[in-house]
Design a protein around this motif. Structure first.
Motif, PDB file in Angstrom:
ATOM      1  N   HIS A  51       0.908  -0.970  -0.012  1.00  0.00           N
ATOM      2  CA  HIS A  51      -0.084  -0.160   0.003  1.00  0.00           C
ATOM      3  C   HIS A  51       0.717   1.138  -0.025  1.00  0.00           C
ATOM      4  O   HIS A  51       1.838   1.297   0.600  1.00  0.00           O
ATOM      5  N   THR A  52       0.479   2.149  -0.813  1.00  0.00           N
ATOM      6  CA  THR A  52       1.338   3.273  -1.024  1.00  0.00           C
ATOM      7  C   THR A  52       1.041   4.652   0.091  1.00  0.00           C
ATOM      8  O   THR A  52       1.759   5.148   0.527  1.00  0.00           O
ATOM      9  N   ARG A  53      -0.089   4.341   0.608  1.00  0.00           N
ATOM     10  CA  ARG A  53      -0.519   5.666   1.777  1.00  0.00           C
ATOM     11  C   ARG A  53      -0.319   4.979   3.066  1.00  0.00           C
ATOM     12  O   ARG A  53      -0.479   3.965   3.709  1.00  0.00           O
ATOM     13  N   THR A  54       0.704   5.785   3.703  1.00  0.00           N
ATOM     14  CA  THR A  54       0.943   5.471   5.016  1.00  0.00           C
ATOM     15  C   THR A  54       0.208   6.210   6.060  1.00  0.00           C
ATOM     16  O   THR A  54       0.716   6.213   7.312  1.00  0.00           O
ATOM     17  N   GLY A  55      -0.525   7.102   5.698  1.00  0.00           N
ATOM     18  CA  GLY A  55      -1.137   8.177   6.610  1.00  0.00           C
ATOM     19  C   GLY A  55      -0.157   9.234   6.802  1.00  0.00           C
ATOM     20  O   GLY A  55      -0.407  10.305   7.506  1.00  0.00           O
ATOM     21  N   THR A  56       0.817   9.351   6.215  1.00  0.00           N
ATOM     22  CA  THR A  56       1.503  10.712   6.075  1.00  0.00           C
ATOM     23  C   THR A  56       1.436  11.408   4.662  1.00  0.00           C
ATOM     24  O   THR A  56       0.856  11.053   3.707  1.00  0.00           O
ATOM     25  N   ASP A  57       1.705  12.701   4.694  1.00  0.00           N
ATOM     26  CA  ASP A  57       1.657  13.357   3.430  1.00  0.00           C
ATOM     27  C   ASP A  57       2.423  12.896   2.342  1.00  0.00           C
ATOM     28  O   ASP A  57       3.666  12.393   2.488  1.00  0.00           O
ATOM     29  N   VAL A  58       1.915  13.133   1.103  1.00  0.00           N
ATOM     30  CA  VAL A  58       2.831  12.849  -0.017  1.00  0.00           C
ATOM     31  C   VAL A  58       3.576  13.893  -0.548  1.00  0.00           C
ATOM     32  O   VAL A  58       3.059  14.993  -0.689  1.00  0.00           O
ATOM     33  N   SER A  59       4.900  13.777  -0.549  1.00  0.00           N
ATOM     34  CA  SER A  59       5.662  15.136  -0.783  1.00  0.00           C
ATOM     35  C   SER A  59       5.899  15.012  -2.421  1.00  0.00           C
ATOM     36  O   SER A  59       5.855  14.072  -3.087  1.00  0.00           O
ATOM     37  N   PRO A  60       6.236  16.368  -2.708  1.00  0.00           N
ATOM     38  CA  PRO A  60       6.407  16.315  -4.347  1.00  0.00           C
ATOM     39  C   PRO A  60       7.583  15.258  -4.782  1.00  0.00           C
ATOM     40  O   PRO A  60       7.659  14.781  -5.877  1.00  0.00           O
ATOM     41  N   GLU A  61       8.607  15.193  -3.822  1.00  0.00           N
ATOM     42  CA  GLU A  61       9.632  14.373  -4.028  1.00  0.00           C
ATOM     43  C   GLU A  61       9.030  12.637  -4.056  1.00  0.00           C
ATOM     44  O   GLU A  61       9.655  12.031  -5.051  1.00  0.00           O
ATOM     45  N   ASP A  62       8.117  12.436  -3.415  1.00  0.00           N
ATOM     46  CA  ASP A  62       7.431  11.083  -3.201  1.00  0.00           C
ATOM     47  C   ASP A  62       6.941  10.643  -5.086  1.00  0.00           C
ATOM     48  O   ASP A  62       7.012   9.964  -5.446  1.00  0.00           O
ATOM     49  N   LEU A  63       6.089  11.820  -5.235  1.00  0.00           N
ATOM     50  CA  LEU A  63       5.537  11.722  -6.474  1.00  0.00           C
ATOM     51  C   LEU A  63       6.276  11.678  -7.518  1.00  0.00           C
ATOM     52  O   LEU A  63       6.411  10.830  -8.646  1.00  0.00           O
ATOM     53  N   VAL A  64       7.673  12.383  -7.669  1.00  0.00           N
ATOM     54  CA  VAL A  64       8.431  12.212  -8.740  1.00  0.00           C
ATOM     55  C   VAL A  64       9.222  10.854  -8.643  1.00  0.00           C
ATOM     56  O   VAL A  64       9.171  10.478  -9.689  1.00  0.00           O
ATOM     57  N   LEU A  65       9.545  10.375  -7.604  1.00  0.00           N
ATOM     58  CA  LEU A  65      10.185   9.295  -7.419  1.00  0.00           C
ATOM     59  C   LEU A  65       9.214   8.039  -8.220  1.00  0.00           C
ATOM     60  O   LEU A  65       9.641   6.991  -8.327  1.00  0.00           O
ATOM     61  N   ALA A  66       7.861   8.178  -7.724  1.00  0.00           N
ATOM     62  CA  ALA A  66       7.191   7.072  -7.892  1.00  0.00           C
ATOM     63  C   ALA A  66       6.823   7.000  -9.595  1.00  0.00           C
ATOM     64  O   ALA A  66       6.572   6.282 -10.204  1.00  0.00           O
ATOM     65  N   THR A  67       7.111   8.091 -10.312  1.00  0.00           N
ATOM     66  CA  THR A  67       7.012   8.150 -11.713  1.00  0.00           C
ATOM     67  C   THR A  67       8.304   7.688 -12.333  1.00  0.00           C
ATOM     68  O   THR A  67       8.350   7.533 -13.624  1.00  0.00           O
ATOM     69  N   GLY A  68       9.502   7.641 -11.517  1.00  0.00           N
ATOM     70  CA  GLY A  68      10.702   7.136 -12.147  1.00  0.00           C
ATOM     71  C   GLY A  68      11.458   8.204 -12.662  1.00  0.00           C
ATOM     72  O   GLY A  68      12.518   7.924 -13.416  1.00  0.00           O
ATOM     73  N   ARG A  69      10.919   9.230 -12.504  1.00  0.00           N
ATOM     74  CA  ARG A  69      11.769  10.481 -12.847  1.00  0.00           C
ATOM     75  C   ARG A  69      13.067  11.030 -11.942  1.00  0.00           C
ATOM     76  O   ARG A  69      13.002  10.299 -10.665  1.00  0.00           O
ATOM     77  N   ASP A  70      13.960  11.603 -12.439  1.00  0.00           N
ATOM     78  CA  ASP A  70      15.063  12.234 -11.574  1.00  0.00           C
ATOM     79  C   ASP A  70      14.539  13.289 -10.707  1.00  0.00           C
ATOM     80  O   ASP A  70      13.476  14.224 -11.366  1.00  0.00           O
ATOM     81  N   LEU A  71      15.003  13.595  -9.674  1.00  0.00           N
ATOM     82  CA  LEU A  71      14.670  14.887  -8.928  1.00  0.00           C
ATOM     83  C   LEU A  71      15.178  16.082  -9.446  1.00  0.00           C
ATOM     84  O   LEU A  71      16.729  16.047  -9.199  1.00  0.00           O
ATOM     85  N   THR A  72      14.679  16.876 -10.314  1.00  0.00           N
ATOM     86  CA  THR A  72      15.159  18.146 -10.829  1.00  0.00           C
ATOM     87  C   THR A  72      14.073  19.195 -10.474  1.00  0.00           C
ATOM     88  O   THR A  72      12.940  18.769 -10.069  1.00  0.00           O
ATOM     89  N   PRO A  73      14.627  20.350 -10.675  1.00  0.00           N
ATOM     90  CA  PRO A  73      13.701  21.632 -10.338  1.00  0.00           C
ATOM     91  C   PRO A  73      12.659  21.402 -11.063  1.00  0.00           C
ATOM     92  O   PRO A  73      11.322  21.602 -10.510  1.00  0.00           O
ATOM     93  N   ARG A  74      12.762  21.022 -12.280  1.00  0.00           N
ATOM     94  CA  ARG A  74      11.459  21.014 -13.254  1.00  0.00           C
ATOM     95  C   ARG A  74      10.518  19.866 -12.937  1.00  0.00           C
ATOM     96  O   ARG A  74       9.244  19.924 -12.805  1.00  0.00           O
ATOM     97  N   SER A  75      11.030  18.734 -12.466  1.00  0.00           N
ATOM     98  CA  SER A  75      10.396  17.503 -12.095  1.00  0.00           C
ATOM     99  C   SER A  75       9.485  17.842 -10.926  1.00  0.00           C
ATOM    100  O   SER A  75       8.379  17.525 -10.580  1.00  0.00           O
TER     101      SER A  75
END
Length: 68
Positions: A23-47
């Motif tokens: 399960h992806t939801r742990t009861g914590t907030d989803v951060s932009p970093e979480d979302l970027v990593l879930a898509t398989g993208r690199d953490l860049t300012p644009r992503s």
């Protein structure tokens, strides 16, 4: 009638992912970093900006749409 071969290897129990980790939801907030990593993208300012906009528009449940 079983379709597996009599001597076929079976996955060992220690290689099976426990349900509570699927399960992806742990009861914590989803951060932009979480979302970027879930898509398989690199953490860049644009992503990260893309993820911030996506979270603002769709909320934290958007990550559920990306993960199986």
């Amino acid at each position: 009638m079983p379709t597996s071969q009599p001597g076929a290897a079976r996955p060992s129990p220690d290689r099976v992912t426990p349900d509570n980790l699927l399960h992806t939801r742990t009861g914590t907030d989803v951060s932009p970093e979480d979302l970027v990593l879930a898509t398989g993208r690199d953490l860049t300012p644009r992503s990260l900006e893309w993820a911030r906009r996506k979270l603002a528009e769709e909320g934290p449940g958007t990550i559920e749409k990306l993960l199986p």
